[in-house]
Design a protein around this motif. Structure first.
Motif, PDB file in Angstrom:
ATOM      1  N   LYS A  39      39.198  34.264  35.427  1.00  0.00           N
ATOM      2  CA  LYS A  39      40.380  34.835  35.973  1.00  0.00           C
ATOM      3  C   LYS A  39      40.279  35.009  37.429  1.00  0.00           C
ATOM      4  O   LYS A  39      41.072  34.811  38.236  1.00  0.00           O
ATOM      5  CB  LYS A  39      40.729  36.230  35.301  1.00  0.00           C
ATOM      6  CG  LYS A  39      41.296  36.264  33.930  1.00  0.00           C
ATOM      7  CD  LYS A  39      41.446  37.485  33.443  1.00  0.00           C
ATOM      8  CE  LYS A  39      41.889  37.672  32.028  1.00  0.00           C
ATOM      9  NZ  LYS A  39      42.079  38.829  31.533  1.00  0.00           N
ATOM     10  N   GLU A  40      39.056  35.572  37.649  1.00  0.00           N
ATOM     11  CA  GLU A  40      38.891  35.709  39.125  1.00  0.00           C
ATOM     12  C   GLU A  40      38.720  34.444  40.140  1.00  0.00           C
ATOM     13  O   GLU A  40      39.093  34.172  41.145  1.00  0.00           O
ATOM     14  CB  GLU A  40      37.305  36.351  39.429  1.00  0.00           C
ATOM     15  CG  GLU A  40      36.838  36.394  40.809  1.00  0.00           C
ATOM     16  CD  GLU A  40      37.636  37.575  41.591  1.00  0.00           C
ATOM     17  OE1 GLU A  40      37.363  37.949  42.727  1.00  0.00           O
ATOM     18  OE2 GLU A  40      38.766  38.227  41.075  1.00  0.00           O
ATOM     19  N   LYS A  41      38.178  33.238  39.449  1.00  0.00           N
ATOM     20  CA  LYS A  41      38.168  32.041  40.236  1.00  0.00           C
ATOM     21  C   LYS A  41      39.646  31.535  40.427  1.00  0.00           C
ATOM     22  O   LYS A  41      39.881  31.067  41.593  1.00  0.00           O
ATOM     23  CB  LYS A  41      37.577  30.998  39.290  1.00  0.00           C
ATOM     24  CG  LYS A  41      35.909  31.103  39.303  1.00  0.00           C
ATOM     25  CD  LYS A  41      35.354  29.847  38.506  1.00  0.00           C
ATOM     26  CE  LYS A  41      33.850  30.134  38.334  1.00  0.00           C
ATOM     27  NZ  LYS A  41      33.101  29.124  37.412  1.00  0.00           N
ATOM     28  N   LEU A  66      41.365  31.154  44.203  1.00  0.00           N
ATOM     29  CA  LEU A  66      42.139  29.860  44.261  1.00  0.00           C
ATOM     30  C   LEU A  66      43.716  30.188  44.866  1.00  0.00           C
ATOM     31  O   LEU A  66      44.171  29.524  45.663  1.00  0.00           O
ATOM     32  CB  LEU A  66      42.203  29.114  43.158  1.00  0.00           C
ATOM     33  CG  LEU A  66      42.554  27.585  43.449  1.00  0.00           C
ATOM     34  CD1 LEU A  66      41.817  26.871  44.597  1.00  0.00           C
ATOM     35  CD2 LEU A  66      42.866  26.979  42.095  1.00  0.00           C
ATOM     36  N   ARG A  67      44.387  30.818  44.221  1.00  0.00           N
ATOM     37  CA  ARG A  67      45.775  31.278  44.408  1.00  0.00           C
ATOM     38  C   ARG A  67      45.845  31.956  45.868  1.00  0.00           C
ATOM     39  O   ARG A  67      46.723  31.471  46.602  1.00  0.00           O
ATOM     40  CB  ARG A  67      46.406  32.082  43.393  1.00  0.00           C
ATOM     41  CG  ARG A  67      47.065  31.522  42.177  1.00  0.00           C
ATOM     42  CD  ARG A  67      47.785  32.562  41.266  1.00  0.00           C
ATOM     43  NE  ARG A  67      47.136  33.841  40.951  1.00  0.00           N
ATOM     44  CZ  ARG A  67      46.494  34.225  40.218  1.00  0.00           C
ATOM     45  NH1 ARG A  67      46.177  33.342  39.100  1.00  0.00           N
ATOM     46  NH2 ARG A  67      45.885  35.374  39.846  1.00  0.00           N
ATOM     47  N   TYR A  68      44.845  32.829  46.007  1.00  0.00           N
ATOM     48  CA  TYR A  68      44.789  33.400  47.377  1.00  0.00           C
ATOM     49  C   TYR A  68      44.557  32.559  48.485  1.00  0.00           C
ATOM     50  O   TYR A  68      45.233  32.611  49.448  1.00  0.00           O
ATOM     51  CB  TYR A  68      43.757  34.526  47.395  1.00  0.00           C
ATOM     52  CG  TYR A  68      44.206  35.796  48.333  1.00  0.00           C
ATOM     53  CD1 TYR A  68      44.979  36.675  48.259  1.00  0.00           C
ATOM     54  CD2 TYR A  68      43.659  35.624  49.761  1.00  0.00           C
ATOM     55  CE1 TYR A  68      45.276  37.711  49.074  1.00  0.00           C
ATOM     56  CE2 TYR A  68      44.091  36.565  50.648  1.00  0.00           C
ATOM     57  CZ  TYR A  68      44.869  37.595  50.464  1.00  0.00           C
ATOM     58  OH  TYR A  68      44.990  38.622  51.304  1.00  0.00           O
ATOM     59  N   GLY A 128      42.644  30.583  55.058  1.00  0.00           N
ATOM     60  CA  GLY A 128      41.931  31.205  56.138  1.00  0.00           C
ATOM     61  C   GLY A 128      41.737  32.732  55.941  1.00  0.00           C
ATOM     62  O   GLY A 128      40.930  33.285  56.876  1.00  0.00           O
ATOM     63  N   ALA A 129      42.656  33.500  55.429  1.00  0.00           N
ATOM     64  CA  ALA A 129      42.443  34.889  55.083  1.00  0.00           C
ATOM     65  C   ALA A 129      41.296  35.229  54.240  1.00  0.00           C
ATOM     66  O   ALA A 129      40.986  34.591  53.398  1.00  0.00           O
ATOM     67  CB  ALA A 129      43.630  35.488  54.718  1.00  0.00           C
ATOM     68  N   GLU A 130      40.685  36.452  54.416  1.00  0.00           N
ATOM     69  CA  GLU A 130      39.676  36.780  53.700  1.00  0.00           C
ATOM     70  C   GLU A 130      40.160  37.463  52.270  1.00  0.00           C
ATOM     71  O   GLU A 130      41.291  38.213  52.386  1.00  0.00           O
ATOM     72  CB  GLU A 130      38.864  37.979  54.377  1.00  0.00           C
ATOM     73  CG  GLU A 130      37.816  38.706  53.719  1.00  0.00           C
ATOM     74  CD  GLU A 130      36.783  39.509  54.484  1.00  0.00           C
ATOM     75  OE1 GLU A 130      36.613  40.500  53.616  1.00  0.00           O
ATOM     76  OE2 GLU A 130      36.971  39.599  55.601  1.00  0.00           O
ATOM     77  N   ILE A 131      39.719  36.943  51.346  1.00  0.00           N
ATOM     78  CA  ILE A 131      40.087  37.332  49.899  1.00  0.00           C
ATOM     79  C   ILE A 131      39.758  38.768  49.661  1.00  0.00           C
ATOM     80  O   ILE A 131      38.396  39.306  49.699  1.00  0.00           O
ATOM     81  CB  ILE A 131      39.420  36.431  48.620  1.00  0.00           C
ATOM     82  CG1 ILE A 131      39.894  35.191  49.189  1.00  0.00           C
ATOM     83  CG2 ILE A 131      39.922  36.932  47.466  1.00  0.00           C
ATOM     84  CD1 ILE A 131      39.054  34.042  48.067  1.00  0.00           C
ATOM     85  N   PRO A 132      40.694  39.609  49.305  1.00  0.00           N
ATOM     86  CA  PRO A 132      40.317  41.207  49.027  1.00  0.00           C
ATOM     87  C   PRO A 132      39.802  41.198  47.839  1.00  0.00           C
ATOM     88  O   PRO A 132      40.140  40.350  46.871  1.00  0.00           O
ATOM     89  CB  PRO A 132      41.985  41.786  49.178  1.00  0.00           C
ATOM     90  CG  PRO A 132      42.809  40.589  48.938  1.00  0.00           C
ATOM     91  CD  PRO A 132      42.081  39.606  49.337  1.00  0.00           C
ATOM     92  N   PRO A 133      38.993  42.231  47.631  1.00  0.00           N
ATOM     93  CA  PRO A 133      38.208  42.688  46.381  1.00  0.00           C
ATOM     94  C   PRO A 133      39.588  43.236  45.229  1.00  0.00           C
ATOM     95  O   PRO A 133      40.458  43.421  45.626  1.00  0.00           O
ATOM     96  CB  PRO A 133      37.565  43.857  46.490  1.00  0.00           C
ATOM     97  CG  PRO A 133      37.805  44.389  47.836  1.00  0.00           C
ATOM     98  CD  PRO A 133      38.591  43.274  48.674  1.00  0.00           C
ATOM     99  N   ASP A 134      39.223  42.636  43.954  1.00  0.00           N
ATOM    100  CA  ASP A 134      40.265  43.176  43.023  1.00  0.00           C
ATOM    101  C   ASP A 134      39.836  44.471  42.436  1.00  0.00           C
ATOM    102  O   ASP A 134      38.850  44.461  41.656  1.00  0.00           O
ATOM    103  CB  ASP A 134      40.398  41.728  42.003  1.00  0.00           C
ATOM    104  CG  ASP A 134      41.391  42.079  40.802  1.00  0.00           C
ATOM    105  OD1 ASP A 134      41.804  43.218  40.731  1.00  0.00           O
ATOM    106  OD2 ASP A 134      41.366  41.252  40.039  1.00  0.00           O
ATOM    107  N   LYS A 135      40.600  45.361  42.489  1.00  0.00           N
ATOM    108  CA  LYS A 135      40.110  46.978  41.840  1.00  0.00           C
ATOM    109  C   LYS A 135      40.103  46.562  40.414  1.00  0.00           C
ATOM    110  O   LYS A 135      39.109  47.172  39.845  1.00  0.00           O
ATOM    111  CB  LYS A 135      41.128  47.858  42.602  1.00  0.00           C
ATOM    112  CG  LYS A 135      40.518  49.040  42.157  1.00  0.00           C
ATOM    113  CD  LYS A 135      41.745  50.274  42.626  1.00  0.00           C
ATOM    114  CE  LYS A 135      41.105  51.666  42.076  1.00  0.00           C
ATOM    115  NZ  LYS A 135      42.169  52.725  42.666  1.00  0.00           N
TER     116      LYS A 135
END
Length: 177
Positions: A107-109, A113-115, A121-128
């Motif tokens: 799920k995280e991968k 990938l969607r992000y 180029g944007a930093e991927i935010p953590p998933d709470k």
């Protein structure tokens, strides 16, 4: 309060009896009903039944179709003979946990990938939500670890008890006078 379920059965909602006096009365009435049902069940099925409970004041109460000691002994013997079932349940719980971790990683991968596609180029935010699930998984792992340790301790104790030498009557126990 009673209400009907989708199958037409009556569903009774229970709640804690707040009043101490009412709780004692309820306990006495329900205890008698429980013991009566246990006796009926034993009579109809021939099963050995034991019911142990403590009153709100801490007084022990019991019903058994034979002696409580016999039922307890029988249960302990069964549990000892089926100790491998506990081991397999620990392994099964661990396997289930590994599968859940694998699912979470997949799920995280997909999320990452969607992000990346949506925000190049944007930093991927953590998933709470993922962080909370990982904490939950860690707690489950701790429980499994504790269950495994308890199983191993029980096996060691069983082994230790099985290797204690038994002395014949009249045989020296190793002490000299």
């Amino acid at each position: 309060m009673a209400r009907r379920t989708s199958k037409g059965r009556q569903k009774i909602e229970m709640k804690y009896v707040e009043s101490k006096e009412a709780r004692y009365v309820t306990f006495s009435k329900r205890k008698a009903s429980l013991f009566r049902k246990a006796e009926e069940f034993s009579t109809v099925t021939g099963a050995d039944i034991g019911v142990l409970l403590f009153s709100p004041s801490g007084k022990p109460c019991s019903y058994s179709s034979t002696s409580v000691e016999k039922i307890t002994e029988k249960f302990c013997e069964w549990k000892q003979q089926n100790v491998d079932e506990g081991k397999s349940s620990v392994f099964q719980a661990f396997d289930d946990l590994c599968k859940d971790i694998q699912d979470e990683n997949e799920k995280e991968k997909r999320r990452e990938l969607r992000y990346k596609v949506m925000y190049p180029g944007a930093e991927i935010p953590p998933d709470k939500e993922r962080s909370e699930k990982l904490v939950e998984i860690k707690l489950r792992l701790d429980k499994i670890n504790e269950a495994a340790k308890n199983h191993i301790r029980a096996q060691r104790l069983k082994f230790d008890l099985n290797v204690v030498p038994e002395y014949e009557v009249g045989e020296s126990s190793g002490t000299h006078h």
